[in-house]
Every structure is written in C-alpha cells, then in structure tokens.
Design a protein around this motif. Structure first.
Motif, short mmCIF file in Angstrom:
data_model
loop_
_atom_site.label_atom_id
_atom_site.label_comp_id
_atom_site.label_asym_id
_atom_site.label_seq_id
_atom_site.Cartn_x
_atom_site.Cartn_y
_atom_site.Cartn_z
N ASN A 221 -16.80 -4.11 -8.06
CA ASN A 221 -16.33 -5.44 -8.45
C ASN A 221 -15.46 -5.29 -9.69
O ASN A 221 -15.95 -4.90 -10.75
N ILE B 115 -3.78 -5.68 -9.65
CA ILE B 115 -4.55 -6.26 -8.55
C ILE B 115 -4.21 -5.54 -7.25
O ILE B 115 -5.09 -5.08 -6.52
N LYS C 17 -13.64 2.29 -5.20
CA LYS C 17 -13.98 1.74 -3.89
C LYS C 17 -15.29 0.95 -3.93
O LYS C 17 -16.31 1.46 -4.37
N GLY C 18 -15.23 -0.29 -3.47
CA GLY C 18 -16.43 -1.12 -3.39
C GLY C 18 -16.87 -1.71 -4.72
O GLY C 18 -17.83 -2.49 -4.76
N LYS D 23 -19.94 -10.38 -13.69
CA LYS D 23 -20.28 -9.64 -12.48
C LYS D 23 -19.40 -8.39 -12.30
O LYS D 23 -19.49 -7.68 -11.30
N ILE E 233 -6.73 -3.17 -5.04
CA ILE E 233 -7.01 -3.50 -3.64
C ILE E 233 -6.66 -2.30 -2.75
O ILE E 233 -7.42 -1.93 -1.85
N ASN E 234 -5.53 -1.67 -3.05
CA ASN E 234 -5.15 -0.48 -2.27
C ASN E 234 -6.23 0.60 -2.33
O ASN E 234 -6.32 1.44 -1.44
N GLY F 194 -9.47 0.01 -2.42
CA GLY F 194 -10.72 -0.44 -1.81
C GLY F 194 -11.65 -1.22 -2.73
O GLY F 194 -12.84 -1.39 -2.42
N ALA F 195 -11.14 -1.68 -3.87
CA ALA F 195 -11.99 -2.47 -4.77
C ALA F 195 -12.04 -3.93 -4.34
O ALA F 195 -11.15 -4.41 -3.64
N THR F 196 -13.09 -4.61 -4.77
CA THR F 196 -13.17 -6.07 -4.65
C THR F 196 -12.64 -6.62 -5.97
O THR F 196 -13.21 -6.35 -7.03
N VAL F 197 -11.56 -7.38 -5.91
CA VAL F 197 -10.85 -7.74 -7.13
C VAL F 197 -10.88 -9.25 -7.37
O VAL F 197 -10.61 -10.03 -6.45
N THR F 198 -11.20 -9.63 -8.59
CA THR F 198 -11.10 -11.03 -8.99
C THR F 198 -10.06 -11.15 -10.10
O THR F 198 -10.10 -10.40 -11.08
N ALA F 199 -9.11 -12.06 -9.92
CA ALA F 199 -8.04 -12.25 -10.89
C ALA F 199 -8.20 -13.59 -11.59
O ALA F 199 -8.18 -14.65 -10.94
N GLY G 12 0.79 -1.22 0.00
CA GLY G 12 0.00 0.00 0.00
C GLY G 12 0.82 1.27 0.00
O GLY G 12 0.30 2.36 0.23
#
Lengths: 281, 281
Positions: A157, A172, A154-155, A198, A176-177, A179-184, A130
């Motif tokens: 997807n 990624i 932030k928040g 999604k 994340i730093n 505030g996102a929800t991350v899918t890799a 971070g």
C-alpha cells in the motif's frame, strides 16, 4: 529506523557511471545542455548542482542562460537547433520560465529522444502504458532508492501526497507499473491521515513543512520525503515530514537534505547517458 | 438506490450530436474507419455497435477487415494511407490484433490527431499532464455519466479496481485531474476490501464476475461496473459487481448491460466529431 541515504547511493551510482564512461570507446563526451531564462536564485543553485554532477562523471555541460527580456521565439529557435545538433544528447529546460510563458510549449519543443527530464508527452504516455523510457528524475530516483534497500513494491500500500506533473503523477504510474496499490492525495483530500495511516510506503511531495506528523504514519512504514523547504526560523532545510518525531516510529526514512534530492540529480546524469548511448546507435 | 442509466444518457447525447451535425454546414460527412484483423466474434459484435452508433448520427463508417493471414506491413501501410486521407477523421484499431503482433506498434502508428481511442502516447501524455484532448472512451464515458447525475468528484475518495491501459490507468489520471483522492487496486492488492470500503465512488474494471460483494462497499456509495462477463449458467451478461445484493446498500449503481458500455460507444462518436471539427479548421 534506518536512513534511506540518497546522497550515498547517488555517489555510488555516480562512480559507476564515471568508470563505465571511462571504459567506453568514444569519439566525444556525452553532452547535456540546460536552458535557463533569467536569474532566479533557486534555479541557479539547482543548475550548479547539475553542472557539478555532470563534470564529476565526464559529461560535457553547457548552460544557455537567456536574459529575462528574451523573446520566446528565440528560446524556441535555440531548442530547435539543439534538437538537430548531433553532439547534444540531453536538453533540459530549467523551470520556472517567465510567469507569462506557457511552459508546456517549451517542454514539448524538446525532441523526445533528448528529453532527459521525461516531460515530453510521448515519454509521459509511454510511462503510463508501462513502457518506461525517459521518465522524470525524482520519481525514478525514489524507485532506485527503494530498490537499493530491497524494499519491494509489489502488493504494498503506497500513499503519495501531492500530484504534480513532475513528481506525484509520474510516480503513481511507476508504482502501478510495479504492482503496488497506490493512493494519491492532493490538496482537496479531506482526511489525509486516513490514507497515510494505512501506507506501507508513504511519499510526500507537497513542499508543506511538517505536513506529515508522527500520528499520521503507520508503525514500521517507509517514509519518502520529497519536500525541501527553507526553515526561516533557523535557516535549515526541512521537508514535508516532521523527521525528528516520525523517525522514531518508522523502519525507513529519507533525510532532508541528503535523501531524494541527490538521487534526482543522479538520475538526470543516468538519463543523459541513456540518451547518449541511444544517440550513438 | 438510483440507476446510472448509461443507455439513456448515450441516447440523449447521440440525439444532440445528430442534430448539431444536421445544422452544421458541411461539404462532407465526418468519417470513422475501423481496422479489424481476423474474425474474432466479440470484436465483430463491438464493431457492429460502433457502426450502428455512427450511422445513427450521420457519421460515415468504414470497416477495413483484413484476413488473419495479412502481413503486419500491409496493415501499417493502410494506417499510413488513412493518416494522410483528409476525408478520414478518426481511425480505430479494433483490439485484439493477432497474438504474435505488437499491438503498441499499430496503436502508435495512428496519427494522434485521428486517434479517437486516445491510445497514442501523445494523447496519453497530455491526459496525465491535465491537458485532456483525445482520451480513452470508457473512462470519459464514466466521467460524463457521473456528471449527468451531478456526482461531484473533487475531494471524493475514489477506488479503482483494475489498472489496464484502456480503462483503469487513464481513469486514475482523469479523476486526479478533477481533484479526487484516488486509490488504484490491482491483482497484487492483498486486501481489496480495505480500499473498496472507504470509497465514495467505486469503479471496478476487472472482468471478474461478482468480485465486488455487498460487504465490500460503503453504504451510500456510487458504484461503476465496467465488467462485462457472459454468465455461462443462464447466458446473461453480468458484471464485476454482485448487482442484486450491492444495489440495496448504495445510492447509485450502473446496470450491466446498459451502464458503462453504451457510454463507451457514445464517446467514440463524440471523439470522432471532435477530430472532424479539428480537421475542418
């Protein structure tokens, strides 16, 4: 649908860098040195883009082009000399290196304070904790492009397809730093669509032509296409995303070319200026 | 449902380390030094666990316990001295440090070759670039626990709730390195269930009691609970997961206590042995 115009934003940011640099009291210009081994055609094109971008804003650009027959030791010695040279602010190793060389050895030889590509372990470690200092150019270019269009992270997807060390993985961390929800997703992902469907924001960085089709994206999504593939049929540059069809369904999308590419080069410029400013202190 | 018995696996691995160490020709024991500032009660318990684990296998353990009134400089000087001491293999800074100290400064002061907690930027950077050297103990403990039960990660949907620098973020990197499709949720995630429901493997590392309920998990999933919370009602230790209800629906689950916790301590032991073996070379 709105285009995320990376070319325009890069030009705007470039002009700001140029005017700031003109205003700065200085005894010398900022300087970027690019090391290139061999005559790879794509690499030469990329290097030329970087050279032009530097010269446009007033950064002194030097290309050190070794022959393919050069000994690794000679390149390492050159990197060591550039590390010590107080007139050099940024050092960039143009990849790929010869296939039998260990690229990591050369990337890590660059002093982390001149690492404008953000590939040094120290800069990578800071990013994931971070504390972003020098971060890779393409991911930061994407972040800046999203910021320009006031797309909050932030928040959200966010799905990232492709987990390279250069684009996917650092992105990624940076998402994340924020505030996102991350899918890799990667090449082992069994059902990519499950994850792309999604995504409020979808980033594809695979170099696989038209991997992302209309039925894979969510209505109203934001689409970032990092792929650049030369379409052999009509010799156009195309991306990972089936642009013509996907654009009808989404709110924002990057064109290829003119989306992420120009931002990557622009961030290299900004990282070089950052190194220069640190170096002056 | 099968328990992922971290306590049993830690004991098994500890016995292996012990016997290997007995067989090793050596002029001295491996040595771990823990730096603790102040008298935080939880920290003292953790340090005691580490001490016991070290002594069980034959690692020389030293606690340097500074008073709360110590000057930061004094601690940094001690770290510098330990970095130079060739008889010290591992150095661990027990967190938290006093609240007005910058923890990063101390974590980064530890030589990366003695960084048995895997928090140094260099070790973190290597991890995310797929070159795992010294990696944080809890994530590696989780990986080893999954390996023990032959739970493959490649192509699996893994959801990680909680993105701390100590557990969540390094685990994301390590799961990606192993070919998993990874989703990372944090406190900004609007609908955690959306992401936990599709997880073949769900890791929760939030410290939020019973955050994960039965209706949030997929039937047949693997559940890893990193949370340790003291339940004030009946003074038991509980986790992030509503164990009694969730266990009926899933294939594998870690107990709390006795799941991830013992593995964390065991990996610290193994990291110390790794540093010792490197140090001998």
């Amino acid at each position: 649908m709105k285009l995320l115009d990376g070319k325009k934003l890069a030009q705007k940011r470039s002009a700001i860098v140029k005017s700031k640099l003109l205003e700065t009291k200085k005894t010398r210009q900022p300087k970027l040195v690019v090391i290139l081994v061999g005559q790879d055609e794509a690499s030469q094109v990329y290097v030329k883009h970087k050279k032009n971008a530097c010269e446009r804003v007033g950064i002194d650009f030097e290309l050190v082009n070794f022959k393919n027959s050069v000994k690794p030791k000679e390149v390492l010695d050159k990197i060591a000399a550039l590390n010590k040279d107080t007139k050099v602010d940024g050092i960039l190793i143009q990849l790929p290196l010869p296939s039998d060389w260990n690229e990591e050895e050369f990337l890590q030889a660059v002093d982390f304070s001149k690492d404008v590509d953000g590939f040094h372990y120290i800069n990578q470690g800071k990013l994931y904790q971070g504390n972003e200092t020098f971060v890779p150019c393409t991911p930061l270019g994407i972040i800046k492009l999203l910021e320009e269009y006031e797309i909050d992270l932030k928040g959200k997807n966010i799905t990232i397809v492709g987990t390279s060390n250069i684009v996917g993985k650092p992105l990624i961390g940076m998402m994340i730093n924020r505030g996102a929800t991350v899918t890799a997703c990667n090449k082992n992902t069994l059902d990519i669509k499950l994850h792309t469907k999604k995504a409020d924001i979808l980033v594809s960085a695979t170099g696989s032509k038209f991997l992302i089709t209309k039925k894979m994206v969510k209505k109203g999504a934001v689409i970032i296409d990092v792929g650049i593939i030369r379409d052999l049929k009509n010799k156009r540059l195309v991306g990972d995303v089936d642009f013509e069809n996907v654009k009808k369904k989404v709110d924002y999308i990057t064109p290829v070319p003119g989306g992420v590419g120009p931002m990557t080069v622009q961030i290299l410029i900004e990282n070089t200026i950052k190194a220069y400013n640190n170096n002056k202190k």
